[in-house]
Design a protein around this motif. Structure first.
Motif, PDB file in Angstrom:
ATOM      1  N   TRP A  66       4.588   4.468  -9.610  1.00 42.41           N
ATOM      2  CA  TRP A  66       4.228   5.344  -8.498  1.00 42.41           C
ATOM      3  C   TRP A  66       4.797   6.727  -8.759  1.00 42.41           C
ATOM      4  CZ3 TRP A  66       2.006   4.037  -3.544  1.00 42.41           C
ATOM      5  CH2 TRP A  66       1.552   2.722  -3.478  1.00 42.41           C
ATOM      6  N   ARG A  67       4.074   7.775  -8.336  1.00 45.03           N
ATOM      7  CA  ARG A  67       4.559   9.147  -8.401  1.00 45.03           C
ATOM      8  C   ARG A  67       4.685   9.663  -6.971  1.00 45.03           C
ATOM      9  NH1 ARG A  67       0.480  12.200 -10.669  1.00 45.03           N
ATOM     10  NH2 ARG A  67       0.164  13.345  -8.750  1.00 45.03           N
ATOM     11  N   LEU A  68       5.840  10.211  -6.651  1.00 43.42           N
ATOM     12  CA  LEU A  68       6.106  10.735  -5.310  1.00 43.42           C
ATOM     13  C   LEU A  68       6.257  12.245  -5.372  1.00 43.42           C
ATOM     14  CD1 LEU A  68       8.809   8.145  -4.171  1.00 43.42           C
ATOM     15  CD2 LEU A  68       6.321   7.994  -3.948  1.00 43.42           C
ATOM     16  N   GLU A  69       5.749  12.928  -4.341  1.00 37.42           N
ATOM     17  CA  GLU A  69       5.860  14.381  -4.251  1.00 37.42           C
ATOM     18  C   GLU A  69       6.250  14.772  -2.832  1.00 37.42           C
ATOM     19  OE1 GLU A  69       1.851  15.469  -5.144  1.00 37.42           O
ATOM     20  OE2 GLU A  69       2.197  15.495  -7.295  1.00 37.42           O
ATOM     21  N   LEU A  70       7.042  15.825  -2.723  1.00 35.10           N
ATOM     22  CA  LEU A  70       7.334  16.449  -1.431  1.00 35.10           C
ATOM     23  C   LEU A  70       6.522  17.732  -1.370  1.00 35.10           C
ATOM     24  CD1 LEU A  70      11.189  15.968  -1.168  1.00 35.10           C
ATOM     25  CD2 LEU A  70       9.468  15.012   0.372  1.00 35.10           C
ATOM     26  N   VAL A  71       5.656  17.864  -0.366  1.00 33.87           N
ATOM     27  CA  VAL A  71       4.801  19.045  -0.228  1.00 33.87           C
ATOM     28  C   VAL A  71       4.982  19.639   1.165  1.00 33.87           C
ATOM     29  CG1 VAL A  71       3.110  18.207  -1.899  1.00 33.87           C
ATOM     30  CG2 VAL A  71       2.812  17.677   0.509  1.00 33.87           C
ATOM     31  N   ALA A  72       4.688  20.916   1.299  1.00 34.12           N
ATOM     32  CA  ALA A  72       4.780  21.586   2.599  1.00 34.12           C
ATOM     33  C   ALA A  72       3.857  20.890   3.592  1.00 34.12           C
ATOM     34  CB  ALA A  72       4.417  23.046   2.465  1.00 34.12           C
ATOM     35  N   ALA A  73       4.387  20.543   4.751  1.00 33.71           N
ATOM     36  CA  ALA A  73       3.599  19.839   5.766  1.00 33.71           C
ATOM     37  C   ALA A  73       3.083  20.787   6.837  1.00 33.71           C
ATOM     38  CB  ALA A  73       4.431  18.728   6.405  1.00 33.71           C
ATOM     39  N   ASN A  74       3.566  22.023   6.831  1.00 35.59           N
ATOM     40  CA  ASN A  74       3.155  22.974   7.850  1.00 35.59           C
ATOM     41  C   ASN A  74       3.008  24.353   7.225  1.00 35.59           C
ATOM     42  OD1 ASN A  74       2.570  24.194  10.226  1.00 35.59           O
ATOM     43  ND2 ASN A  74       4.551  23.882  11.174  1.00 35.59           N
ATOM     44  N   PRO A  75       2.005  24.537   6.337  1.00 39.83           N
ATOM     45  CA  PRO A  75       1.845  25.848   5.712  1.00 39.83           C
ATOM     46  C   PRO A  75       1.351  26.884   6.715  1.00 39.83           C
ATOM     47  CG  PRO A  75       0.049  24.409   5.092  1.00 39.83           C
ATOM     48  CD  PRO A  75       1.006  23.583   5.929  1.00 39.83           C
ATOM     49  N   GLN A  78       0.805  -1.214   0.000  1.00 39.99           N
ATOM     50  CA  GLN A  78       0.000   0.000   0.000  1.00 39.99           C
ATOM     51  C   GLN A  78       0.841   1.268   0.000  1.00 39.99           C
ATOM     52  OE1 GLN A  78      -3.009   0.032   2.982  1.00 39.99           O
ATOM     53  NE2 GLN A  78      -3.620  -2.057   2.572  1.00 39.99           N
ATOM     54  N   HIS A  79       2.104   1.144   0.384  1.00 42.03           N
ATOM     55  CA  HIS A  79       2.999   2.299   0.433  1.00 42.03           C
ATOM     56  C   HIS A  79       4.389   1.884  -0.008  1.00 42.03           C
ATOM     57  CE1 HIS A  79       0.131   4.819   2.526  1.00 42.03           C
ATOM     58  NE2 HIS A  79      -0.114   3.814   3.352  1.00 42.03           N
ATOM     59  N   CYS A  80       5.171   2.888  -0.405  1.00 43.83           N
ATOM     60  CA  CYS A  80       6.582   2.674  -0.692  1.00 43.83           C
ATOM     61  C   CYS A  80       7.336   2.650   0.638  1.00 43.83           C
ATOM     62  CB  CYS A  80       7.111   3.785  -1.589  1.00 43.83           C
ATOM     63  SG  CYS A  80       6.224   3.958  -3.155  1.00 43.83           S
ATOM     64  N   VAL A  81       8.549   2.145   0.614  1.00 43.51           N
ATOM     65  CA  VAL A  81       9.381   2.059   1.817  1.00 43.51           C
ATOM     66  C   VAL A  81      10.497   3.091   1.705  1.00 43.51           C
ATOM     67  CG1 VAL A  81      10.936   0.577   3.142  1.00 43.51           C
ATOM     68  CG2 VAL A  81       8.861  -0.381   2.135  1.00 43.51           C
ATOM     69  N   TYR A  82      10.720   3.835   2.809  1.00 47.39           N
ATOM     70  CA  TYR A  82      11.698   4.910   2.837  1.00 47.39           C
ATOM     71  C   TYR A  82      12.618   4.751   4.037  1.00 47.39           C
ATOM     72  CZ  TYR A  82       7.939   6.917   0.051  1.00 47.39           C
ATOM     73  OH  TYR A  82       6.961   7.120  -0.879  1.00 47.39           O
ATOM     74  N   GLU A  97       2.211  10.071  -1.915  1.00 47.98           N
ATOM     75  CA  GLU A  97       2.331   8.996  -2.898  1.00 47.98           C
ATOM     76  C   GLU A  97       1.076   8.939  -3.772  1.00 47.98           C
ATOM     77  OE1 GLU A  97       4.765   5.764  -0.229  1.00 47.98           O
ATOM     78  OE2 GLU A  97       2.600   5.546  -0.416  1.00 47.98           O
ATOM     79  N   VAL A  98       1.288   8.733  -5.054  1.00 44.47           N
ATOM     80  CA  VAL A  98       0.182   8.495  -5.976  1.00 44.47           C
ATOM     81  C   VAL A  98       0.471   7.153  -6.639  1.00 44.47           C
ATOM     82  CG1 VAL A  98      -1.070   9.330  -8.000  1.00 44.47           C
ATOM     83  CG2 VAL A  98      -0.102  10.975  -6.355  1.00 44.47           C
TER      84      VAL A  98
END
Length: 121
Positions: A39-48, A4-8, A63-64
């Motif tokens: 899979w497409r991965l994005e880094l987005v602001a977590a605390n806008p 269900q998810h990628c591993v990091y 993750e998409v």
């Protein structure tokens, strides 16, 4: 890997400071091992908005998954972001489904007369 998810891991991410004449950029790169290709991965602001800890830049991995997953084969997928930030001393990588990790900032390597050096903090 549950599919269900990628591993990091923290070791597969890096955060580098790039100082220009008029701005300070933070280049974040990373990699995850995903259960299938596509899979497409994005880094987005977590605390806008107002940031209570300006010394920490908070990013979330989004993750998409592929619409039509192919055969299950582990596949390395990269993610990258360039963020302008004048105060951060570390980058916090967050996930919605597991505990995150903290990355120290590294100074970008510079070149002086053909000799490659690392700027110290």
């Amino acid at each position: 890997m549950n599919g269900q998810h990628c591993v990091y891991t923290a070791a597969s991410f890096e955060a580098t400071v790039i100082q220009t004449i008029d701005t300070r950029l933070i280049h974040v790169t990373g990699e995850g091992v995903c259960p299938t290709p596509g899979w497409r991965l994005e880094l987005v602001a977590a605390n806008p908005g107002v940031v209570p800890h300006p010394e920490s830049l908070w990013l979330e991995v989004r993750e998409v998954p592929p619409a039509n997953p192919r055969a299950r084969v582990l596949f390395e997928t990269s993610v990258e972001a360039m963020i302008e930030d004048a105060h951060a001393e570390e980058v916090v990588i967050r996930f919605r489904w597991r505990e995150g990790f903290v990355l120290p900032l590294r100074e970008r390597a510079t070149s002086v007369r053909g000799i490659r050096t690392l700027s110290g903090r």
